[in-house]
Scaffold this motif. Structure first.
Motif, PDB file in Angstrom:
ATOM      1  N   GLY A   1      -3.181 -17.525 -38.717  1.00  0.00           N
ATOM      2  CA  GLY A   1      -4.337 -18.308 -38.433  1.00  0.00           C
ATOM      3  C   GLY A   1      -4.323 -18.963 -36.701  1.00  0.00           C
ATOM      4  N   PHE A   2      -2.879 -19.098 -36.335  1.00  0.00           N
ATOM      5  CA  PHE A   2      -2.520 -19.537 -35.186  1.00  0.00           C
ATOM      6  C   PHE A   2      -3.021 -18.440 -34.155  1.00  0.00           C
ATOM      7  CE2 PHE A   2       0.611 -19.668 -31.776  1.00  0.00           C
ATOM      8  CZ  PHE A   2      -0.123 -20.638 -31.112  1.00  0.00           C
ATOM      9  N   ALA A   3      -2.652 -17.263 -34.612  1.00  0.00           N
ATOM     10  CA  ALA A   3      -2.929 -16.158 -33.730  1.00  0.00           C
ATOM     11  C   ALA A   3      -4.411 -15.895 -33.582  1.00  0.00           C
ATOM     12  CB  ALA A   3      -2.018 -14.961 -34.426  1.00  0.00           C
ATOM     13  N   TYR A   4      -5.182 -15.975 -34.777  1.00  0.00           N
ATOM     14  CA  TYR A   4      -6.494 -15.736 -34.709  1.00  0.00           C
ATOM     15  C   TYR A   4      -7.249 -16.838 -33.774  1.00  0.00           C
ATOM     16  CZ  TYR A   4     -11.152 -16.317 -36.124  1.00  0.00           C
ATOM     17  OH  TYR A   4     -12.654 -16.246 -35.919  1.00  0.00           O
ATOM     18  N   LEU A   5      -6.831 -18.128 -33.819  1.00  0.00           N
ATOM     19  CA  LEU A   5      -7.486 -19.136 -33.043  1.00  0.00           C
ATOM     20  C   LEU A   5      -6.894 -18.850 -31.532  1.00  0.00           C
ATOM     21  CD1 LEU A   5      -6.607 -22.221 -35.199  1.00  0.00           C
ATOM     22  CD2 LEU A   5      -8.877 -20.943 -34.861  1.00  0.00           C
ATOM     23  N   LEU A   6      -5.876 -18.548 -31.251  1.00  0.00           N
ATOM     24  CA  LEU A   6      -5.518 -18.207 -29.974  1.00  0.00           C
ATOM     25  C   LEU A   6      -6.352 -17.160 -29.285  1.00  0.00           C
ATOM     26  CD1 LEU A   6      -3.320 -19.463 -27.938  1.00  0.00           C
ATOM     27  CD2 LEU A   6      -1.830 -17.791 -28.486  1.00  0.00           C
ATOM     28  N   LYS A   7      -7.103 -16.381 -29.792  1.00  0.00           N
ATOM     29  CA  LYS A   7      -7.932 -15.549 -29.241  1.00  0.00           C
ATOM     30  C   LYS A   7      -9.135 -16.328 -28.331  1.00  0.00           C
ATOM     31  CE  LYS A   7      -7.598 -11.692 -32.394  1.00  0.00           C
ATOM     32  NZ  LYS A   7      -8.036 -10.814 -33.672  1.00  0.00           N
ATOM     33  N   THR A   8      -9.538 -17.350 -28.830  1.00  0.00           N
ATOM     34  CA  THR A   8     -10.393 -17.981 -28.004  1.00  0.00           C
ATOM     35  C   THR A   8      -9.966 -19.493 -27.853  1.00  0.00           C
ATOM     36  OG1 THR A   8     -11.611 -18.625 -30.473  1.00  0.00           O
ATOM     37  CG2 THR A   8     -12.242 -16.658 -29.453  1.00  0.00           C
ATOM     38  N   ASN A   9      -9.006 -20.009 -28.110  1.00  0.00           N
ATOM     39  CA  ASN A   9      -8.564 -21.248 -27.881  1.00  0.00           C
ATOM     40  C   ASN A   9      -7.143 -21.177 -27.159  1.00  0.00           C
ATOM     41  OD1 ASN A   9      -7.605 -23.971 -28.087  1.00  0.00           O
ATOM     42  ND2 ASN A   9      -8.719 -24.187 -30.079  1.00  0.00           N
ATOM     43  N   TYR A  10      -7.052 -21.904 -25.880  1.00  0.00           N
ATOM     44  CA  TYR A  10      -5.912 -21.910 -25.415  1.00  0.00           C
ATOM     45  C   TYR A  10      -5.159 -23.091 -25.851  1.00  0.00           C
ATOM     46  CZ  TYR A  10      -8.746 -19.235 -21.758  1.00  0.00           C
ATOM     47  OH  TYR A  10      -9.357 -18.251 -21.329  1.00  0.00           O
ATOM     48  N   PHE A  11      -5.255 -23.826 -26.800  1.00  0.00           N
ATOM     49  CA  PHE A  11      -4.371 -24.841 -27.095  1.00  0.00           C
ATOM     50  C   PHE A  11      -3.835 -25.810 -25.686  1.00  0.00           C
ATOM     51  CE2 PHE A  11      -4.489 -22.447 -30.937  1.00  0.00           C
ATOM     52  CZ  PHE A  11      -4.292 -23.374 -31.772  1.00  0.00           C
ATOM     53  N   ASN A  12      -4.718 -25.783 -24.853  1.00  0.00           N
ATOM     54  CA  ASN A  12      -4.330 -26.644 -23.649  1.00  0.00           C
ATOM     55  C   ASN A  12      -3.855 -28.244 -24.182  1.00  0.00           C
ATOM     56  OD1 ASN A  12      -3.729 -27.237 -21.116  1.00  0.00           O
ATOM     57  ND2 ASN A  12      -5.539 -28.000 -20.631  1.00  0.00           N
ATOM     58  N   LYS A  13      -2.737 -28.507 -23.620  1.00  0.00           N
ATOM     59  CA  LYS A  13      -2.188 -30.017 -23.947  1.00  0.00           C
ATOM     60  C   LYS A  13      -1.983 -30.257 -25.379  1.00  0.00           C
ATOM     61  CE  LYS A  13      -3.859 -31.829 -19.551  1.00  0.00           C
ATOM     62  NZ  LYS A  13      -4.818 -32.834 -18.851  1.00  0.00           N
ATOM     63  N   LYS A  14      -1.840 -29.123 -26.224  1.00  0.00           N
ATOM     64  CA  LYS A  14      -1.564 -29.458 -27.711  1.00  0.00           C
ATOM     65  C   LYS A  14      -0.217 -28.708 -28.017  1.00  0.00           C
ATOM     66  CE  LYS A  14      -6.527 -29.287 -28.741  1.00  0.00           C
ATOM     67  NZ  LYS A  14      -6.637 -30.497 -28.994  1.00  0.00           N
ATOM     68  N   THR A  15       0.326 -29.372 -28.973  1.00  0.00           N
ATOM     69  CA  THR A  15       1.747 -29.067 -29.448  1.00  0.00           C
ATOM     70  C   THR A  15       1.658 -28.221 -30.652  1.00  0.00           C
ATOM     71  OG1 THR A  15       2.677 -30.550 -28.262  1.00  0.00           O
ATOM     72  CG2 THR A  15       4.106 -29.374 -29.840  1.00  0.00           C
ATOM     73  N   VAL A  16       1.986 -27.060 -31.018  1.00  0.00           N
ATOM     74  CA  VAL A  16       2.350 -26.476 -32.167  1.00  0.00           C
ATOM     75  C   VAL A  16       3.647 -26.187 -32.730  1.00  0.00           C
ATOM     76  CG1 VAL A  16       1.487 -24.376 -33.511  1.00  0.00           C
ATOM     77  CG2 VAL A  16      -0.038 -25.019 -31.601  1.00  0.00           C
ATOM     78  N   LYS A  17       3.897 -26.876 -33.810  1.00  0.00           N
ATOM     79  CA  LYS A  17       5.408 -26.808 -34.472  1.00  0.00           C
ATOM     80  C   LYS A  17       5.415 -26.041 -35.647  1.00  0.00           C
ATOM     81  CE  LYS A  17       6.336 -31.627 -32.866  1.00  0.00           C
ATOM     82  NZ  LYS A  17       6.814 -32.946 -33.277  1.00  0.00           N
ATOM     83  N   LEU A  18       6.496 -25.291 -35.878  1.00  0.00           N
ATOM     84  CA  LEU A  18       6.816 -24.864 -37.234  1.00  0.00           C
ATOM     85  C   LEU A  18       7.427 -26.062 -38.157  1.00  0.00           C
ATOM     86  CD1 LEU A  18       8.655 -21.427 -36.341  1.00  0.00           C
ATOM     87  CD2 LEU A  18       6.268 -21.841 -37.081  1.00  0.00           C
ATOM     88  N   GLY A  19       6.907 -26.018 -39.342  1.00  0.00           N
ATOM     89  CA  GLY A  19       7.320 -26.942 -40.297  1.00  0.00           C
ATOM     90  C   GLY A  19       8.289 -26.422 -41.133  1.00  0.00           C
ATOM     91  N   ALA A  20       8.557 -24.958 -41.305  1.00  0.00           N
ATOM     92  CA  ALA A  20       9.500 -24.317 -42.256  1.00  0.00           C
ATOM     93  C   ALA A  20       9.764 -22.852 -41.715  1.00  0.00           C
ATOM     94  CB  ALA A  20       8.376 -24.214 -43.637  1.00  0.00           C
ATOM     95  N   ASP A  21      10.746 -22.177 -42.545  1.00  0.00           N
ATOM     96  CA  ASP A  21      11.060 -21.122 -41.834  1.00  0.00           C
ATOM     97  C   ASP A  21       9.861 -20.126 -42.211  1.00  0.00           C
ATOM     98  OD1 ASP A  21      13.428 -21.766 -41.035  1.00  0.00           O
ATOM     99  OD2 ASP A  21      14.627 -21.226 -42.946  1.00  0.00           O
ATOM    100  N   ILE A  22       9.640 -18.966 -41.506  1.00  0.00           N
ATOM    101  CA  ILE A  22       8.673 -18.191 -41.891  1.00  0.00           C
ATOM    102  C   ILE A  22       9.134 -16.499 -41.709  1.00  0.00           C
ATOM    103  CG2 ILE A  22       6.439 -17.181 -41.132  1.00  0.00           C
ATOM    104  CD1 ILE A  22       5.594 -19.963 -40.311  1.00  0.00           C
ATOM    105  N   ALA A  23       9.242 -16.003 -42.685  1.00  0.00           N
ATOM    106  CA  ALA A  23       9.584 -14.656 -42.793  1.00  0.00           C
ATOM    107  C   ALA A  23       8.346 -13.759 -43.266  1.00  0.00           C
ATOM    108  CB  ALA A  23      10.774 -14.570 -43.889  1.00  0.00           C
TER     109      ALA A  23
END
Length: 332
Positions: A310-332
């Motif tokens: 979902g993050f990869a999809y949103l990044l196509k049109t959203n720069y996430f400027n001044k926003k922080t994205v964190k991992l809350g768990a291991d992703i495999a």
């Protein structure tokens, strides 16, 4: 193959000649392995009344066959159907009968009273002749309302009749000569195949109708037919036609933007979209953007592979400027 080899034990559709008036709450559980074959009114229920409610149910790996009026939920009837997933095989054909192969539906074969279907999904296969649809087959004799909201059709309807003038097949509703139909926030992404050459009453939404359905944010694949209402020369307002590719993977969120992708619908990587209620029935990886909400927060946490896609999809049109994205768990 139950079409040729019946199991030792058969299901007798609940109720027989008696209508079901109560509430059947599946509580998210699954019914599977049902086999029923009779002349008419075959399904999980034989007949359901307009006062009944059937909800929170997964019905799959089952087989329903009748001369006519076969369906996943009720061969004949009406009522309220909420949050039901249906992936079954429906067969109806009998050339010796006037009604053979008719009035079949993924949910209701012959609708005989006011009906509401919401947050529900048909993913099965129908082998029929005519007057049939992915959710409701036939509704002819009285002006009764059919309301559909957040309904998804990804199943297949195979019509075996070779008589073009008799054909009446709709991706959602087969025949709607005198009923009022309201469809909102729904999608047809299934298949329709016919053997009749020159058939005109075949549509991705409705086969035949006296008046157009009232549609809002309805999306229809043009893979098998570019016609949404078979008997009409124009499409209803509120319907958007897309190619199948435009409704696959993350492209679905862009090309079906009127749907609620945060709470009700979810895209699936490389596949057709799904209803969130039934993510357990999806084999692929979902593309989840619900964690983003309205985007007003300054910090977001990704918990699984669905969130990461979902993050990869949103990044196509959203720069996430001044926003922080964190991992809350291991992703495999």
């Amino acid at each position: 193959d139950w079409a040729d080899n019946a199991p030792d034990v058969s299901w007798m559709p609940a109720g027989g000649s008696v209508y079901f008036f109560g509430t059947f709450d599946g509580q998210g559980h699954t019914i599977s392995g049902l086999y029923a074959k009779d002349t008419r009114s075959v399904g999980l229920f034989s007949k359901t009344a307009k006062e009944c409610t059937i909800k929170n149910l997964i019905l799959k790996n089952s087989y329903f066959e009748a001369t006519y009026r076969a369906a996943g939920i009720a061969g004949e009837g009406a009522g309220t159907i909420e949050s039901v997933y249906c992936d079954v095989i429906i067969n109806a054909k009998d050339s010796s009968s006037t009604n053979g192969g008719r009035e079949c539906g993924g949910f209701i074969g012959y609708m005989d009273n006011t009906t509401t279907i919401s947050n529900s999904w048909f993913a099965g296969t129908m082998n029929i002749d005519t007057y049939s649809g992915g959710f409701v087959g036939n509704r002819y004799s009285r002006s009764l309302e059919l309301t559909m909201n957040n309904c998804l059709m990804t199943g297949t309807i195979n019509s075996n009749t070779t008589t073009a003038t008799a054909l009446c097949i709709g991706g959602l509703v087969g025949n709607n000569v005198s009923s009022s139909v309201k469809i909102t926030d729904s999608m047809f992404l299934g298949r329709i195949t016919t053997k009749a050459s020159g058939a005109t009453k075949v549509g991705s939404l409705v086969g035949e109708t006296g008046t157009h359905a009232t549609c809002t944010d309805v999306y229809a694949s043009t893979k098998d037919t570019a016609v949404t209402v078979g008997s009409a020369s124009t499409d209803p307002s509120g319907v958007t036609k897309r190619t199948e590719a435009q409704l696959m993977g993350d492209a679905a969120q862009t090309n079906a933007s009127g749907l609620d992708w945060t709470n009700t619908w979810i895209a699936v990587q490389g596949q057709k979209p799904a209803l969130r209620k039934f993510m357990s029935e999806v084999e692929g990886t979902c593309i989840d953007t619900s964690w983003y909400g309205n985007g007003s927060a300054s910090e977001f946490t990704l918990m699984d592979a669905e969130d990461l896609l979902g993050f990869a999809y949103l990044l196509k049109t959203n720069y996430f400027n001044k926003k922080t994205v964190k991992l809350g768990a291991d992703i495999a």
